[in-house]
Every structure is written in structure tokens, then in C-alpha cells.
Design a protein around this motif. Sequence first.
Motif, PDB file in Angstrom:
ATOM      1  N   ILE A   7       0.601  -1.026  -0.187  1.00 14.63           N
ATOM      2  CA  ILE A   7      -0.173   0.125   0.229  1.00 14.63           C
ATOM      3  C   ILE A   7       0.766   1.194  -0.004  1.00 14.63           C
ATOM      4  O   ILE A   7       1.862   1.334   1.146  1.00 14.63           O
ATOM      5  CB  ILE A   7      -0.507   0.457   0.977  1.00 14.63           C
ATOM      6  CG1 ILE A   7      -1.900  -1.548   1.353  1.00 14.63           C
ATOM      7  CG2 ILE A   7      -1.911   1.288   1.238  1.00 14.63           C
ATOM      8  CD1 ILE A   7      -2.753  -1.536   2.175  1.00 14.63           C
ATOM      9  N   THR A   8       0.358   2.513  -0.591  1.00  9.17           N
ATOM     10  CA  THR A   8       1.036   3.611  -1.170  1.00  9.17           C
ATOM     11  C   THR A   8       0.224   4.518  -0.108  1.00  9.17           C
ATOM     12  O   THR A   8      -1.413   4.491  -0.718  1.00  9.17           O
ATOM     13  CB  THR A   8       1.625   4.175  -2.351  1.00  9.17           C
ATOM     14  OG1 THR A   8       2.073   2.855  -3.496  1.00  9.17           O
ATOM     15  CG2 THR A   8       2.091   4.967  -2.565  1.00  9.17           C
ATOM     16  N   ILE A   9       0.657   5.151   0.206  1.00  8.81           N
ATOM     17  CA  ILE A   9       0.132   6.419   0.519  1.00  8.81           C
ATOM     18  C   ILE A   9       0.902   7.859   0.675  1.00  8.81           C
ATOM     19  O   ILE A   9       2.521   8.018   1.303  1.00  8.81           O
ATOM     20  CB  ILE A   9       0.267   6.613   3.032  1.00  8.81           C
ATOM     21  CG1 ILE A   9      -1.047   5.883   3.270  1.00  8.81           C
ATOM     22  CG2 ILE A   9      -0.659   7.764   3.278  1.00  8.81           C
ATOM     23  CD1 ILE A   9      -0.393   4.543   4.237  1.00  8.81           C
ATOM     24  N   ASP A  10       0.656   8.843  -0.199  1.00  9.24           N
ATOM     25  CA  ASP A  10       1.249   9.997  -0.655  1.00  9.24           C
ATOM     26  C   ASP A  10       1.579  10.690   0.432  1.00  9.24           C
ATOM     27  O   ASP A  10       2.437  11.698  -0.231  1.00  9.24           O
ATOM     28  CB  ASP A  10       0.432  10.364  -1.717  1.00  9.24           C
ATOM     29  CG  ASP A  10       1.214   9.217  -3.320  1.00  9.24           C
ATOM     30  OD1 ASP A  10       1.413   8.742  -2.938  1.00  9.24           O
ATOM     31  OD2 ASP A  10      -0.472   9.724  -4.198  1.00  9.24           O
ATOM     32  N   LEU A  94      -9.371  -5.105   5.269  1.00 11.21           N
ATOM     33  CA  LEU A  94      -8.796  -3.846   6.001  1.00 11.21           C
ATOM     34  C   LEU A  94      -9.118  -2.361   5.492  1.00 11.21           C
ATOM     35  O   LEU A  94      -7.958  -1.530   5.526  1.00 11.21           O
ATOM     36  CB  LEU A  94      -7.211  -4.808   4.679  1.00 11.21           C
ATOM     37  CG  LEU A  94      -5.757  -4.212   4.768  1.00 11.21           C
ATOM     38  CD1 LEU A  94      -5.467  -3.400   5.978  1.00 11.21           C
ATOM     39  CD2 LEU A  94      -5.130  -4.341   3.663  1.00 11.21           C
ATOM     40  N   ARG A  95      -9.523  -2.840   3.912  1.00 10.12           N
ATOM     41  CA  ARG A  95     -10.223  -1.919   3.340  1.00 10.12           C
ATOM     42  C   ARG A  95     -10.786  -0.722   4.251  1.00 10.12           C
ATOM     43  O   ARG A  95     -11.375   0.324   4.664  1.00 10.12           O
ATOM     44  CB  ARG A  95     -11.051  -1.926   2.311  1.00 10.12           C
ATOM     45  CG  ARG A  95     -11.958  -0.544   1.319  1.00 10.12           C
ATOM     46  CD  ARG A  95     -12.063  -1.404   0.666  1.00 10.12           C
ATOM     47  NE  ARG A  95     -12.063  -1.882  -0.452  1.00 10.12           N
ATOM     48  CZ  ARG A  95     -12.015  -3.003  -1.022  1.00 10.12           C
ATOM     49  NH1 ARG A  95     -13.142  -3.549  -0.332  1.00 10.12           N
ATOM     50  NH2 ARG A  95     -11.905  -3.435  -1.774  1.00 10.12           N
ATOM     51  N   THR A 104      -9.547   7.662   2.324  1.00  8.54           N
ATOM     52  CA  THR A 104      -9.159   7.058   1.070  1.00  8.54           C
ATOM     53  C   THR A 104      -8.091   7.435   0.818  1.00  8.54           C
ATOM     54  O   THR A 104      -7.984   7.616  -0.649  1.00  8.54           O
ATOM     55  CB  THR A 104      -9.861   7.354   0.898  1.00  8.54           C
ATOM     56  OG1 THR A 104     -10.764   8.829   0.441  1.00  8.54           O
ATOM     57  CG2 THR A 104     -11.986   6.831   0.678  1.00  8.54           C
ATOM     58  N   ARG A 105      -7.230   7.721   1.171  1.00  7.25           N
ATOM     59  CA  ARG A 105      -5.642   8.518   0.814  1.00  7.25           C
ATOM     60  C   ARG A 105      -4.187   7.332   0.930  1.00  7.25           C
ATOM     61  O   ARG A 105      -3.721   7.650   1.027  1.00  7.25           O
ATOM     62  CB  ARG A 105      -5.217   9.439   2.037  1.00  7.25           C
ATOM     63  CG  ARG A 105      -6.203  10.946   1.609  1.00  7.25           C
ATOM     64  CD  ARG A 105      -5.362  12.094   2.703  1.00  7.25           C
ATOM     65  NE  ARG A 105      -6.033  13.346   1.798  1.00  7.25           N
ATOM     66  CZ  ARG A 105      -5.600  14.788   1.168  1.00  7.25           C
ATOM     67  NH1 ARG A 105      -4.746  14.341   0.543  1.00  7.25           N
ATOM     68  NH2 ARG A 105      -6.404  15.693   1.317  1.00  7.25           N
TER      69      ARG A 105
END
Length: 114
Positions: A7-10, A94-95, A104-105
Motif C-alpha cells: 500500500i502507498t500513502i502519498d 483491511l479496506r 481514502t488517501r
Amino acid sequence: MRNRYFITIDDLRHARGPIPALSFDGVGPGELAAAVEEALRTPALFERWRALQPDPDAVDEALGATDPQAEVKAQVVDLHIEMEVTTQLPMQVLRHRLNLLIGTRWRLHDLRPA
């Protein structure tokens, strides 16, 4: 079956859930990993969320599943957060937990069997 979610979180600074009382309030990847790991291993976050629902008894119990063996690692990579979650929980759970914690970021960019 255990899976590994990548998972990526900007922008972790703005990654907050929609309900302040349930939202992640840390600042670093280590704190995020600990919060997600706790949310997957224990029913605490789910139970707090369920208590806020108009009809708590109508909430799908499957969303309350836990995985005491869940592992989460997170680190800064090129100014964003890369998080690796290893769990037997389905993506739906998980979601739900990620959305409660960081909204939702986030985005899933890979999924592999563990």
C-alpha cells in the motif's frame, strides 16, 4: 490463506479517517504501522466504530474479524509512505480498517500470497 498487501500513502500528514475519534493521529510511518497492526489484531477499532452506527446490531459481523498474527511495516520512500501488510483477513476488512484510520488517501499497488 495469508496475503501480503503493498500500500502507498502519498501524504501521511493529511491521511485521516472521516471520524476524528477513530482516525489515525500519529505523524510517522512507525506510528501508522502500529495503529494498523492493532486495528487488524484486535476488535477495538471495529467495536468503537460499530457503537457509533445507528443500529449496531445490524452491522455485518464479518467486518469485525481479526488476525492476531497480522504484521505491518511502513517506511518513507521518495517522500511517500510504503506500507506492507501481511494478514489472513480479506481485503474487505483491511479496506474498512484503513478507511477508518486514514480515509481514502491510500492505494493498493500489489497483492501477493504470503
